[in-house]
Design a protein around this motif. Sequence first.
Motif, mmCIF file in Angstrom:
data_model
loop_
_atom_site.group_PDB
_atom_site.id
_atom_site.type_symbol
_atom_site.label_atom_id
_atom_site.label_comp_id
_atom_site.label_asym_id
_atom_site.label_seq_id
_atom_site.Cartn_x
_atom_site.Cartn_y
_atom_site.Cartn_z
ATOM 1 N N PRO A 110 -24.816 21.696 60.046
ATOM 2 C CA PRO A 110 -24.161 20.971 58.941
ATOM 3 C C PRO A 110 -24.915 21.782 57.848
ATOM 4 C CG PRO A 110 -24.828 19.242 60.379
ATOM 5 C CD PRO A 110 -25.315 20.364 60.877
ATOM 6 N N LEU B 226 -24.420 15.025 61.772
ATOM 7 C CA LEU B 226 -23.438 15.660 62.385
ATOM 8 C C LEU B 226 -22.224 14.924 62.173
ATOM 9 C CD1 LEU B 226 -21.998 17.877 64.301
ATOM 10 C CD2 LEU B 226 -22.657 16.564 66.370
ATOM 11 N N THR C 73 -15.783 17.701 57.136
ATOM 12 C CA THR C 73 -14.763 18.872 57.246
ATOM 13 C C THR C 73 -13.199 18.291 57.547
ATOM 14 O OG1 THR C 73 -16.459 20.248 58.429
ATOM 15 C CG2 THR C 73 -14.023 20.410 59.238
ATOM 16 N N GLN D 162 -18.182 23.038 54.320
ATOM 17 C CA GLN D 162 -17.902 22.760 55.782
ATOM 18 C C GLN D 162 -19.295 23.222 56.679
ATOM 19 O OE1 GLN D 162 -14.819 25.093 57.276
ATOM 20 N NE2 GLN D 162 -13.220 23.437 56.590
ATOM 21 N N ALA E 291 -23.638 23.320 66.238
ATOM 22 C CA ALA E 291 -23.354 22.771 65.052
ATOM 23 C C ALA E 291 -24.450 22.745 64.045
ATOM 24 C CB ALA E 291 -22.743 21.613 65.241
ATOM 25 N N THR F 63 -18.117 22.652 63.002
ATOM 26 C CA THR F 63 -17.619 21.475 62.940
ATOM 27 C C THR F 63 -16.158 21.245 63.332
ATOM 28 O OG1 THR F 63 -17.376 21.806 60.226
ATOM 29 C CG2 THR F 63 -19.081 20.435 61.149
ATOM 30 N N LEU G 231 -18.763 16.212 60.073
ATOM 31 C CA LEU G 231 -17.706 15.953 60.889
ATOM 32 C C LEU G 231 -16.615 15.319 59.653
ATOM 33 C CD1 LEU G 231 -18.104 15.410 64.370
ATOM 34 C CD2 LEU G 231 -17.531 17.504 63.493
#
Length: 731
Positions: free
Chosen positions: A284, A40, A47, A291, A282, A295, A44
């Motif tokens: 990924p 995660l 993104t 993206q 979330a 995120t 992030l």
Amino acid sequence: MGDKAHTHPGAAGRAQAADHPTSVRNVVLVGHSGSGKTTLVEALALTAGAVNRAGRVEDGGTVSDYDDIEHRQQRSVQLSLVPLEWDGIKINLLDTPGYADFVGELRAGLRAADAALFVVSASDGVDGPTRMVWDECAAVGMPRAIVVTHLEAARADFTEMTRVCARTFGGDDPDAVLPLYLPLHGPEGPDGHAPVTGLIGLLTQKLFDYSSGEREEYEPDPDRLPLIEEARNRLIEGIIAESEDETLMDRYLGGEPCDVKTLIEDLEKAVARGGFFPVLAASPAADGTRQGLGTVELLGLITGGFPTPLEHGTPRVTTVDGTPRELNPCDPDAPLVAEVVKTSSDPYVGRISLIRLFSGTLRADQTVHVSGHGLTDRGHEDHDVDERIGALSTPFGKQQRPVSHVIAGDLACVAKLGRAETGDTLSAKDDPLLMEPWEMPDPLLPLAIQAHSKPDEDKLSQGLARLVAEDPTMRLEHNQDTHQVVLWCLGEAHADVALERLRSRYGVQVDVVAHRVPLRETFGGKASGRGRHVKQSGGHGQFAICEIDVEPLPGGSGIEFVDKVVGGAVPRQFIPSVEKGVRAQAAKGVAAGHPLIDVRVTLRDGKAHSVDSSDAAFQTAGALALREAAADAPINLLEPVAEVDVLIGDDYVGPVMSDLSGRRGRVLGTEQSAGGRTLIRAEVPEIEIGRYSVDLRALSHGTARFSRRYVRHEPMPAQVAERVREEAVSA
């Protein structure tokens, strides 16, 4: 909150030093091993534009889990800082290990953060240790949010997982744990699984489609809106219940529509206050180049809903001598107070200290005061020194990006602080201060080690000193009774990492040996002994004879020496010599090499020579007399007994009590504790609990805690003592 249109910010996502505490968010990620925290974080970072593909920075390294040990073990073993920038806000993400052995790294992350993001796997659910950390955060009022990951799993069910989170984390108020978005599913695949391709915002009723690899915003089809009405109404009611506007609920119940902007503002305030805990999704992207779903929404929650450092109180601060000191919270112009939350070593740079600034401003090449107190029981010496710091930098994977200064509320790395250890306080050299340390778990798994070779022996001391300086959850013991070097660790994985760091980082190869508990010996009955030391080899000889009686005493009495010599059979000047010889022999042991305790030794007679008697001769005679007495008496082995407190969930009380009985334990009592838990107090021989931290974790699925303290030595059962003697002979 997260429902804005965002573009990929590119290089803007690479966070530098913050210019004001209001532009910082410090967030720790919490969750069990395998829940997806590190993945995660990398999503992030992608993104936010800080990496070119998931987890990769410009030099090809990863932003988290970049240590060689983490690569080899395929899991996080240390706290990692990943700074990002989003909407002009610097976000310091603190990725923590999920495995219980590295809870010290988790606690350091909690200390450095102002809010916590609990990462829950949709396929695995919530484990016991994660619930315990949630309770710890609740006790101090830390704002929290929940992220559900692994939505791509075949049996993943976001709706069911939000219900589990509400039951687990909501306590008496499950409506304080509610989703902000609902997942949208694409067409079913051949396996019957419909992948999550987008989200729909419950407040804004906007649809966010991630199926193309980029986030696209749409107005939803009218037929979708009734499907979210129940969840939306429940969310609005939950937000209104936490609103500071007491009239809002009356207006809502009266049918007045609520302004979405007002709801979002109230939601952000409730999250920052720690009164509402939103659930987000979330996922990924599988190829790591696009993206990840959710995120953008998550970054929006962090920047809009999580508190700034100004809203986080400063831990207790005193002068070095203990006088309380009041400071304005997170004031860049106030006196400098920073804390070392992690220490690591770099083969090129040397020691690197990750710090959290709670007050003041720190500049490169500044001279600071380093204070470390309160860990002497773990092999750390109290220290107060002035040191000039090296470069300041913001870490990103293995890279260190230089910065000129760091302000209150931010985190950064400091190079070349030779004496700074994890938990130490940095302050101005002309105004030295000390922060109250955070609570650290007590290491209860012993690891006895010895150098593999002579070159390793020369490097072992320095390597161990560096190891415990980096990790305050590790305790170093040089046992004077067993003559062993013991590293006390939190578990087997913690011990494995310690050994690997000694080998790979400090070049020290060690062998693990069996840990020995400090046994004692005592007489099982009365006995007498005669020590005769008579030698003549030319010139002055050696002449000393003494006769003693030995009798056992109650536990805790030690060695008692009584002089009952009459008529000057042993001259007065040599009576202390006899006692010295008796005590020296008692320290060495009389049967199996363990110290002798709890006996009275009475000197009743002896002989001396006017020329050949001496202090050394009577010391030898006293030792011989004690050994002779031991040869004619039963010698009992005494083992150390610890008082053990076990805090366990009520469901595990029976198995834990049974296990303690199997370890020759005596249960002293039980008492109810908060949260459906029971405290069990028992006395258990230390020889039976060497691996108790590992066994108890397995027995309780990681939900139990225990502490131990030495209380006394007591006789070992005959069959156990015989086994110990046999093992000593075979060794």
